[in-house]
Design a protein around this motif. Structure first.
Motif, PDB file in Angstrom:
ATOM      1  N   LEU A 112     -55.641 -24.753  10.678  1.00 46.12           N
ATOM      2  CA  LEU A 112     -56.152 -23.448  11.553  1.00 46.12           C
ATOM      3  C   LEU A 112     -57.327 -23.639  12.799  1.00 46.12           C
ATOM      4  CD1 LEU A 112     -56.288 -20.597   8.737  1.00 46.12           C
ATOM      5  CD2 LEU A 112     -54.313 -21.246  10.539  1.00 46.12           C
ATOM      6  N   THR A 113     -57.452 -23.151  13.552  1.00 44.73           N
ATOM      7  CA  THR A 113     -58.398 -23.251  14.424  1.00 44.73           C
ATOM      8  C   THR A 113     -59.657 -22.744  13.534  1.00 44.73           C
ATOM      9  OG1 THR A 113     -58.455 -21.011  15.491  1.00 44.73           O
ATOM     10  CG2 THR A 113     -57.211 -22.691  16.677  1.00 44.73           C
ATOM     11  N   GLU A 114     -61.035 -23.193  14.164  1.00 48.08           N
ATOM     12  CA  GLU A 114     -62.219 -22.394  13.549  1.00 48.08           C
ATOM     13  C   GLU A 114     -62.326 -21.024  13.382  1.00 48.08           C
ATOM     14  OE1 GLU A 114     -66.323 -22.392  12.289  1.00 48.08           O
ATOM     15  OE2 GLU A 114     -64.791 -24.047  12.352  1.00 48.08           O
ATOM     16  N   SER A 115     -62.012 -20.273  14.283  1.00 48.13           N
ATOM     17  CA  SER A 115     -62.006 -19.067  14.245  1.00 48.13           C
ATOM     18  C   SER A 115     -61.051 -18.288  13.422  1.00 48.13           C
ATOM     19  CB  SER A 115     -62.080 -18.363  15.573  1.00 48.13           C
ATOM     20  OG  SER A 115     -60.758 -18.373  16.296  1.00 48.13           O
ATOM     21  N   GLU A 116     -59.825 -18.864  13.309  1.00 43.42           N
ATOM     22  CA  GLU A 116     -58.703 -18.423  12.521  1.00 43.42           C
ATOM     23  C   GLU A 116     -59.060 -18.943  11.036  1.00 43.42           C
ATOM     24  OE1 GLU A 116     -54.769 -19.018  15.353  1.00 43.42           O
ATOM     25  OE2 GLU A 116     -55.568 -20.577  14.168  1.00 43.42           O
ATOM     26  N   ARG A 117     -59.631 -20.186  10.860  1.00 40.28           N
ATOM     27  CA  ARG A 117     -60.132 -20.346   9.462  1.00 40.28           C
ATOM     28  C   ARG A 117     -61.201 -19.580   8.909  1.00 40.28           C
ATOM     29  NH1 ARG A 117     -62.883 -25.493   7.116  1.00 40.28           N
ATOM     30  NH2 ARG A 117     -61.613 -25.812   5.185  1.00 40.28           N
ATOM     31  N   ARG A 118     -61.938 -19.137   9.639  1.00 43.46           N
ATOM     32  CA  ARG A 118     -63.200 -18.165   9.216  1.00 43.46           C
ATOM     33  C   ARG A 118     -62.507 -16.957   8.663  1.00 43.46           C
ATOM     34  NH1 ARG A 118     -68.477 -19.411   9.427  1.00 43.46           N
ATOM     35  NH2 ARG A 118     -69.071 -21.380  10.330  1.00 43.46           N
ATOM     36  N   ALA A 119     -61.512 -16.402   9.622  1.00 39.38           N
ATOM     37  CA  ALA A 119     -61.015 -15.015   9.405  1.00 39.38           C
ATOM     38  C   ALA A 119     -60.021 -14.977   8.068  1.00 39.38           C
ATOM     39  CB  ALA A 119     -60.261 -14.615  10.565  1.00 39.38           C
ATOM     40  N   ARG A 120     -59.398 -16.130   7.965  1.00 38.43           N
ATOM     41  CA  ARG A 120     -58.433 -15.961   6.719  1.00 38.43           C
ATOM     42  C   ARG A 120     -59.164 -16.482   5.676  1.00 38.43           C
ATOM     43  NH1 ARG A 120     -54.317 -14.610   4.492  1.00 38.43           N
ATOM     44  NH2 ARG A 120     -52.798 -15.943   3.528  1.00 38.43           N
ATOM     45  N   PHE A 121     -60.508 -17.226   5.605  1.00 42.21           N
ATOM     46  CA  PHE A 121     -61.168 -17.435   4.810  1.00 42.21           C
ATOM     47  C   PHE A 121     -61.725 -16.080   4.195  1.00 42.21           C
ATOM     48  CE2 PHE A 121     -65.397 -17.975   2.242  1.00 42.21           C
ATOM     49  CZ  PHE A 121     -64.742 -19.013   1.223  1.00 42.21           C
ATOM     50  N   ALA A 122     -62.501 -15.334   4.946  1.00 37.55           N
ATOM     51  CA  ALA A 122     -62.841 -14.134   4.654  1.00 37.55           C
ATOM     52  C   ALA A 122     -62.104 -13.156   4.072  1.00 37.55           C
ATOM     53  CB  ALA A 122     -63.636 -13.705   5.970  1.00 37.55           C
ATOM     54  N   THR A 123     -60.743 -13.091   4.463  1.00 33.62           N
ATOM     55  CA  THR A 123     -59.962 -12.276   3.731  1.00 33.62           C
ATOM     56  C   THR A 123     -59.432 -12.701   2.482  1.00 33.62           C
ATOM     57  OG1 THR A 123     -58.802 -11.699   5.821  1.00 33.62           O
ATOM     58  CG2 THR A 123     -57.120 -11.552   3.923  1.00 33.62           C
ATOM     59  N   LEU A 124     -59.347 -14.048   2.259  1.00 26.57           N
ATOM     60  CA  LEU A 124     -58.633 -14.653   0.891  1.00 26.57           C
ATOM     61  C   LEU A 124     -59.971 -14.565   0.193  1.00 26.57           C
ATOM     62  CD1 LEU A 124     -56.470 -17.224   2.141  1.00 26.57           C
ATOM     63  CD2 LEU A 124     -55.696 -15.177   1.168  1.00 26.57           C
ATOM     64  N   ALA A 125     -61.159 -14.911   0.438  1.00 20.96           N
ATOM     65  CA  ALA A 125     -62.417 -14.818  -0.450  1.00 20.96           C
ATOM     66  C   ALA A 125     -62.705 -13.532  -1.066  1.00 20.96           C
ATOM     67  CB  ALA A 125     -63.425 -15.546   0.061  1.00 20.96           C
ATOM     68  N   ALA A 126     -62.402 -12.395  -0.046  1.00 22.90           N
ATOM     69  CA  ALA A 126     -62.617 -11.029  -0.633  1.00 22.90           C
ATOM     70  C   ALA A 126     -61.656 -10.763  -1.734  1.00 22.90           C
ATOM     71  CB  ALA A 126     -62.703 -10.310   0.547  1.00 22.90           C
ATOM     72  N   LEU A 127     -60.484 -11.091  -1.650  1.00 25.43           N
ATOM     73  CA  LEU A 127     -59.328 -10.854  -2.439  1.00 25.43           C
ATOM     74  C   LEU A 127     -59.517 -11.708  -3.666  1.00 25.43           C
ATOM     75  CD1 LEU A 127     -56.644  -9.573  -3.138  1.00 25.43           C
ATOM     76  CD2 LEU A 127     -55.431 -11.826  -2.180  1.00 25.43           C
ATOM     77  N   ALA A 128     -59.912 -12.652  -3.595  1.00 24.52           N
ATOM     78  CA  ALA A 128     -60.299 -13.609  -4.735  1.00 24.52           C
ATOM     79  C   ALA A 128     -61.328 -12.869  -5.606  1.00 24.52           C
ATOM     80  CB  ALA A 128     -60.569 -15.034  -4.648  1.00 24.52           C
ATOM     81  N   ARG A 129     -62.455 -12.682  -4.958  1.00 21.52           N
ATOM     82  CA  ARG A 129     -63.328 -11.860  -5.659  1.00 21.52           C
ATOM     83  C   ARG A 129     -63.136 -10.707  -6.222  1.00 21.52           C
ATOM     84  NH1 ARG A 129     -66.325 -14.319  -0.903  1.00 21.52           N
ATOM     85  NH2 ARG A 129     -67.371 -16.163  -1.682  1.00 21.52           N
ATOM     86  N   ASP A 130     -62.096  -9.991  -5.650  1.00 22.81           N
ATOM     87  CA  ASP A 130     -61.669  -8.693  -6.349  1.00 22.81           C
ATOM     88  C   ASP A 130     -61.130  -9.117  -7.554  1.00 22.81           C
ATOM     89  OD1 ASP A 130     -62.603  -7.110  -4.136  1.00 22.81           O
ATOM     90  OD2 ASP A 130     -60.422  -6.904  -3.258  1.00 22.81           O
ATOM     91  N   HIS A 131     -60.544 -10.056  -7.663  1.00 22.83           N
ATOM     92  CA  HIS A 131     -59.689 -10.524  -9.104  1.00 22.83           C
ATOM     93  C   HIS A 131     -60.792 -11.560  -9.918  1.00 22.83           C
ATOM     94  CE1 HIS A 131     -55.772  -8.862  -8.234  1.00 22.83           C
ATOM     95  NE2 HIS A 131     -56.291  -9.064  -6.763  1.00 22.83           N
TER      96      HIS A 131
END
Length: 178
Positions: free
Chosen positions: A42-61
């Motif tokens: 992913l590009t830098e901005s896409e990578r940051r956005a995808r990480f933010a989404t997945l990290a939030a989900l991971a922490r929810d679990h």
């Protein structure tokens, strides 16, 4: 992050090929697992956005969310740690190793855990020489810090290896739950 105890037993690593199912795979992990976000495609901005989404989900679990090769300020990623050649920052630091020299280098660098691979044949490195059960165990037993088996791991292979900590890209794809 010395003293992290216990280091999660199960680790899901991201890759371009498992991206479409990551939300379901993260949700299917046992509570208290770890998630390593790679997504180098992913590009830098896409990578940051995808990480933010997945990290939030991971922490929810109740999972840890670790970033591989972060760019810029590590704190801006809001990760629980780093993986691989990433700079040592706050939080957990996980290293990659394929032999005894790399294990010793990871220990010397202050790693909190080591992904040792490839244990079995893997789609990530087709045709690569594998460690196999005996060599993996011999190398892993040399480490004073936790070792996480990686490479061709599935629930069945984890039972064959009889090792408490393991991770996978494809081997933990949902709907499996272990």
């Amino acid at each position: 992050m010395r003293g992290v105890n216990p280091l999660p037993l199960r680790w899901l690593l991201s890759d371009a090929r498992n991206d479409a199912g990551l939300e379901a795979s993260i949700a299917a992990l046992p509570a208290g697992s770890g998630f390593v976000f790679r997504h180098y495609h992913l590009t830098e901005s896409e990578r940051r956005a995808r990480f933010a989404t997945l990290a939030a989900l991971a922490r929810d679990h109740m999972h840890l969310a670790v970033i591989a090769r972060p760019s810029g300020d590590l704190g801006s990623w809001k990760a629980d740690g780093t993986y691989g050649a990433a700079p040592r920052g706050h939080g957990l630091h996980l290293a990659a190793a394929h032999d005894a020299h790399q294990i010793q280098a990871a220990i010397a660098a202050g790693a909190d855990g080591i992904f040792l691979s490839p244990v079995f044949p893997t789609a990530s490195h087709p045709g690569a020489r594998t460690l196999g059960v005996r060599r993996f165990r011999a190398l892993a037993m040399q480490s004073p810090i936790p070792v996480i088996a990686l490479g061709g791991m599935t629930p069945a292979r984890a039972r064959e290896l009889d090792w408490p900590r393991w991770g996978a890209i494809d081997g933990l794809a949902a709907p499996r739950r272990i």
